[in-house]
Each structure stands twice: as C-alpha cells, then as structure tokens.
Write an enzyme that holds these catalytic residues in place. Structure first.
Site, PDB file in Angstrom:
ATOM      1  N   CYS A  54       1.256  -1.105   0.120  1.00 54.64           N
ATOM      2  CA  CYS A  54      -0.188   0.343   0.123  1.00 54.64           C
ATOM      3  C   CYS A  54       0.771   1.356  -0.284  1.00 54.64           C
ATOM      4  O   CYS A  54       0.240   2.350  -0.211  1.00 54.64           O
ATOM      5  CB  CYS A  54      -1.183  -0.413   1.165  1.00 54.64           C
ATOM      6  SG  CYS A  54      -1.736  -0.914   0.887  1.00 54.64           S
TER       7      CYS A  54
HETATM    8  C1  COA Z   1     -11.348  -5.560   8.792  1.00 48.86           C
HETATM    9  C2  COA Z   1     -12.181  -4.498   9.497  1.00 48.86           C
HETATM   10  C3  COA Z   1     -12.930  -3.989   8.446  1.00 48.86           C
HETATM   11  C4  COA Z   1     -12.208  -5.324   9.824  1.00 48.86           C
HETATM   12  O1  COA Z   1     -13.041  -4.749  10.959  1.00 48.86           O
HETATM   13  P1  COA Z   1     -13.093  -5.006  12.747  1.00 48.86           P
HETATM   14  O2  COA Z   1     -14.382  -4.355  13.705  1.00 48.86           O
HETATM   15  O3  COA Z   1     -11.366  -5.468  13.307  1.00 48.86           O
HETATM   16  O4  COA Z   1     -14.016  -6.984  12.787  1.00 48.86           O
HETATM   17  P2  COA Z   1     -12.972  -8.384  13.161  1.00 48.86           P
HETATM   18  O5  COA Z   1     -12.979  -8.409  11.948  1.00 48.86           O
HETATM   19  O6  COA Z   1     -12.817  -8.178  14.559  1.00 48.86           O
HETATM   20  O7  COA Z   1     -14.804  -8.539  13.053  1.00 48.86           O
HETATM   21  C5  COA Z   1     -15.861  -8.174  14.017  1.00 48.86           C
HETATM   22  C6  COA Z   1     -16.920  -9.541  13.901  1.00 48.86           C
HETATM   23  O8  COA Z   1     -17.855  -9.657  12.618  1.00 48.86           O
HETATM   24  C7  COA Z   1     -17.953 -10.355  12.310  1.00 48.86           C
HETATM   25  N1  COA Z   1     -17.370 -10.484  11.135  1.00 48.86           N
HETATM   26  C8  COA Z   1     -16.584 -10.394   9.406  1.00 48.86           C
HETATM   27  N2  COA Z   1     -16.844  -9.817   8.917  1.00 48.86           N
HETATM   28  C9  COA Z   1     -18.332  -9.742   8.898  1.00 48.86           C
HETATM   29  C10 COA Z   1     -19.015  -9.496   7.937  1.00 48.86           C
HETATM   30  N3  COA Z   1     -18.642  -9.817   6.477  1.00 48.86           N
HETATM   31  N4  COA Z   1     -20.210  -9.718   7.606  1.00 48.86           N
HETATM   32  C11 COA Z   1     -20.937 -10.007   9.106  1.00 48.86           C
HETATM   33  N5  COA Z   1     -19.641 -10.193  10.165  1.00 48.86           N
HETATM   34  C12 COA Z   1     -18.345  -9.645  10.084  1.00 48.86           C
HETATM   35  C13 COA Z   1     -16.731 -11.054  12.581  1.00 48.86           C
HETATM   36  O9  COA Z   1     -16.206 -12.384  12.016  1.00 48.86           O
HETATM   37  C14 COA Z   1     -16.394 -10.916  14.165  1.00 48.86           C
HETATM   38  O10 COA Z   1     -17.228 -11.418  14.439  1.00 48.86           O
HETATM   39  P3  COA Z   1     -17.131 -12.308  16.064  1.00 48.86           P
HETATM   40  O11 COA Z   1     -16.914 -11.241  16.531  1.00 48.86           O
HETATM   41  O12 COA Z   1     -18.189 -13.569  16.430  1.00 48.86           O
HETATM   42  O13 COA Z   1     -15.892 -13.252  16.395  1.00 48.86           O
HETATM   43  C15 COA Z   1     -10.699  -3.422  10.177  1.00 48.86           C
HETATM   44  O14 COA Z   1     -10.879  -4.873  11.329  1.00 48.86           O
HETATM   45  C16 COA Z   1      -9.416  -2.602   9.669  1.00 48.86           C
HETATM   46  O15 COA Z   1     -10.167  -2.384   8.202  1.00 48.86           O
HETATM   47  N6  COA Z   1      -8.435  -3.041   9.841  1.00 48.86           N
HETATM   48  C17 COA Z   1      -7.813  -2.468   9.145  1.00 48.86           C
HETATM   49  C18 COA Z   1      -6.789  -3.333   7.403  1.00 48.86           C
HETATM   50  C19 COA Z   1      -6.319  -2.191   7.272  1.00 48.86           C
HETATM   51  O16 COA Z   1      -5.666  -1.654   7.814  1.00 48.86           O
HETATM   52  N7  COA Z   1      -5.608  -2.999   5.873  1.00 48.86           N
HETATM   53  C20 COA Z   1      -4.844  -2.679   5.250  1.00 48.86           C
HETATM   54  C21 COA Z   1      -4.402  -3.486   4.396  1.00 48.86           C
HETATM   55  S1  COA Z   1      -3.902  -2.755   2.561  1.00 48.86           S
END
Ligand code: COA
Length: 373
Positions: free
Chosen positions: A156
């Site tokens: 990125c």
């Molecule tokens: C990826 C991201 C959006 C996920 O958000 P989050 O709030 O961390 O969510 P989590 O992965 O902890 O998941 C929370 C819950 O939602 C659930 N969940 C995940 N994806 C889901 C979806 N598409 N729909 C519904 N529920 C979902 C998970 O399974 C988890 O359930 P649990 O609590 O029962 O285990 C976030 O972590 C993020 O953007 N992080 C930084 C990413 C980044 O900068 N990456 C760089 C890439 S270049």
C-alpha cells in the site's frame, strides 16, 4: 540540487460499480451453497460453516459503500467468486499498462507535458502483472517516454515510496521529469469467499508527474517540501503468491496465495505508527499538524483515518481536513492517498501545506509534504 514539484495527477477508474448490497447477496448465495454441499461434514465438525456477510457490518466496520472493479460478473457468480480477466496476446497492451497509460495521459495533460519529455517511469503497485519485462518499460514504450523505467512494490505504500524515488531523481538531476503510475487490480488478489475481507478492495490506477520547479509549465504545481519513508517487518498483512507456487505444488486458490490480514492488529499497530511518523516528519520541516491545511491519507478504513486525525490534531479530522474517498472506491492499496490528493486539492490556496501519507503491509509508511504554489 533542484527544487521539485508535483505538476500533474491522473486517475483511471475501473468500469464497473459494485455495491455492498450486490456483494453481500452474492456472498450469501455462495455461503448457502457451500453449507448445503458440506452439510454432513459441517454437522460432524469436520468443516466450518461459512457465516453470512452483512452490509451493515461492512459499512460500520470500514466505511466502504461500493467499489469499482474490472469485472463484476465473475465476482458475483457464486460458483466462481473472482473476476474474469481475458488473457491478452504478447503483442497487445497488457491490462495494467492500459490502465497506466490512461491515468498517465491525464496526468501529463495536467502537467502540460508530452510523454517524450518524461525520462523516468516508475510502475509502483501492490501487485505487478508479471515479473518481466517490467510493466514500467511496457508503459514507457506505449506512452513514448524516454529515459528508463522500472517496477516497485511496497504494497500500500508503493506510490509514496516511488514518489520519493522520483523526487530524489529530479532533485539530483538524474531525471528532468518523472512519471509514477500505480495500476492496482486489487480485485484479482482478494479472497472473495472470505467474509472477513471480501468487501475491502477496488480497482483503479493513479498517475503523478514530478519535475523540476524551474521548468514546470502547469498552471498549478505543488512544491515538495520533504518526503519520509519507514518500514518495520510484520506478518499481519501478507500474500504468499509468487513464482515458487508451481515448485511447491501449490494451488493458486490456496488461502495464503491471496491477500490476508489480522485486521484488528493492523488497526492497533499502524494507526499510532502513522500518526507519529507524520508528526515527526512535519517537525523536521519546522511544521506542525495544526499548520497543515489537508491530509490525504491512505484509504483503508474510515475509523483508522479518524483515529490518526485525532492523534495528530487533537480532534476528529473533518472531511475537509482529511478527505474520504474509500466510501466510493474502497481500499485501492497504494492508489488511495493519491486519489484523495487528485480529487481534493483544487480548492486549496497558494501557500497551503498538505501531507500525502500511505500506510500498509510491510509495515510501510510513506509521507510527502507539499505546498501549493
Ligand atoms: C478489516 C476490518 C474492517 C474488520 O473490522 P473489525 O471491526 O476489526 O472486525 P473483526 O474482523 O474484528 O470482526 C468482528 C466480528 O464481525 C464478524 N465479521 C467479519 N466480517 C463480517 C462480515 N462481512 N459480515 C458480518 N460480520 C462479519 C467477525 O467474524 C467478528 O465476529 P466475532 O466477534 O463473532 O468473532 C478492520 O479490522 C480494518 O479495516 N483493519 C485495518 C485494515 C487495513 O488497514 N488493512 C490494510 C490493508 S492494505
């Protein structure tokens, strides 16, 4: 040493809009199908059921509402779940190069430059279409640019890291004018069958022209006050795809051959790093965050940018202070902060200072401080 400006930007947007609603309907059709086909194994605990995705979760967790992609039908087909991209013969322009030529043509027009006046082309992206010949050399040839060209990948942060190479080359006189293009076909490295990340990415290409200030011709230019890069090794964002897959007898569909991350960990570790990096960079230039008119931040997650804004400014950054484009484009890897700059810089006044900042896998962080002339 020459004074350096960014004199033009360009953007190519993938032709198909894919909304969260469409994405979730397709994902849930896939999960239903998978769970039916594997009902027995799921019942005895040998296979995990695939849970449904939801639009509410995606928008709350990420701020993403839609993305642009090169092919939507393949992604939305529950029996396929990946874009369909036709292979092209060697004597035709490759897809990445086609995207880059379109974005570069816009950036060159904004800079008032012919391609022949460019003597350095960098193709910087988180996924390069092939190992060789370098994509950048194909793009250089298609545009009719001179000098030399090479590819770079710092995930990125590819675009900001390439910007620094371009800036330093122009500053020291080894290039008069440089072009940085970032064709990001993120839909091709995304695990569309994984609900934790299936909503994250979109496809675009950005382009930037960097040249000497004293010979720049554009009506609007941005003086580069400084650039600062940093890396720190982490496995939290990883993709193992590479040329060894055949010898390792791997399947290109193996989960580790695609993008994967520990989203929470990335969030917690990268936000403070990015805020500290920007703060330190500004301090070395005798500037403070309060004196910055606009932050064009990497576009991965809305809450991430809000947290970085709070750490830097002491208050939640407004859309005017740190514009958001991820609602429309999703995460476009290295192109995100450049799209924000391209879309949201015209209204700044002469003398206004802004910061372009990327952060992502590596970890890698790159910041470029600019002042509008
Ligand atoms: C990826 C991201 C959006 C996920 O958000 P989050 O709030 O961390 O969510 P989590 O992965 O902890 O998941 C929370 C819950 O939602 C659930 N969940 C995940 N994806 C889901 C979806 N598409 N729909 C519904 N529920 C979902 C998970 O399974 C988890 O359930 P649990 O609590 O029962 O285990 C976030 O972590 C993020 O953007 N992080 C930084 C990413 C980044 O900068 N990456 C760089 C890439 S270049």
């Amino acid at each position: 040493m020459h004074s350096v400006v960014i004199s033009g930007t360009g953007l190519w947007v993938a032709p198909e809009v894919l909304s969260n609603d469409e994405l979730v309907v397709a994902f849930n059709a896939y999960s239903r199908r998978f769970n039916e086909e594997n009902a027995l194994a799921i019942a005895v605990g040998e296979v995990n059921a695939v849970p449904d995705s939801s639009v509410e979760f995606i928008e709350k967790a990420s701020g993403i509402k839609q993305r642009y992609v090169v092919d939507k039908a393949g992604i939305l087909d529950p029996t396929r779940m990946r874009p369909r991209i036709a292979p092209r013969p060697d004597d035709k322009l490759s897809l990445s190069a086609e995207m880059a030529v379109a974005a570069a043509t816009e950036a060159l027009a904004a800079a008032g430059r012919d391609a022949a006046e460019i003597d350095m082309v960098l193709c910087a992206a988180s996924n390069l279409q092939r190992p060789y010949p370098a994509m950048a050399v194909e793009i250089q040839g298609a545009l009719g640019a001179g000098g030399y060209a090479f590819d770079m990948n710092v995930a990125c942060s590819s675009a900001t890291f390439a910007l620094e190479q371009a800036i330093n080359s122009v500053r020291t006189g080894s290039a008069r004018a440089a072009l940085v293009v970032s064709p990001e076909i993120c839909s091709a490295h995304l695990a569309w069958k994984d609900r934790d990340c299936h909503f994250i990415f979109g496809d675009v290409c950005t382009a930037l022209v960097v040249e000497r200030a004293d010979t720049a011709q554009a009506a609007v230019t941005w003086e580069v006050l400084g650039s600062k890069l940093a890396t720190s090794y982490s496995n939290s964002i990883r993709n193992n795809a590479g040329f060894l897959w055949r010898c390792e007898d791997r399947n290109p569909d193996d989960r580790d051959q695609l993008f994967r991350q520990e989203g929470r960990k990335v969030f917690k570790e990268v936000c403070p790093m990015a805020a500290e990096h920007i703060g330190n960079h500004l301090a070395t230039l005798g500037l403070t965050a309060a004196g910055v008119r606009r932050f064009w931040l990497h576009q991965a997650n809305l809450a991430m940018n809000q947290l970085i804004g709070r750490r830097l400014l002491g208050h939640e950054a407004s859309a005017d202070e740190a514009p958001v484009i991820l609602d429309e484009f999703a995460n476009t890897a290295s192109a995100g902060s450049i799209i924000a700059f391209h879309r949201h810089s015209q209204d700044l006044k002469s003398g206004d200072v802004g910061v372009i900042c990327s952060f992502g896998a590596g970890y890698s962080i790159g910041s470029i401080v600019v002042r509008k002339n």
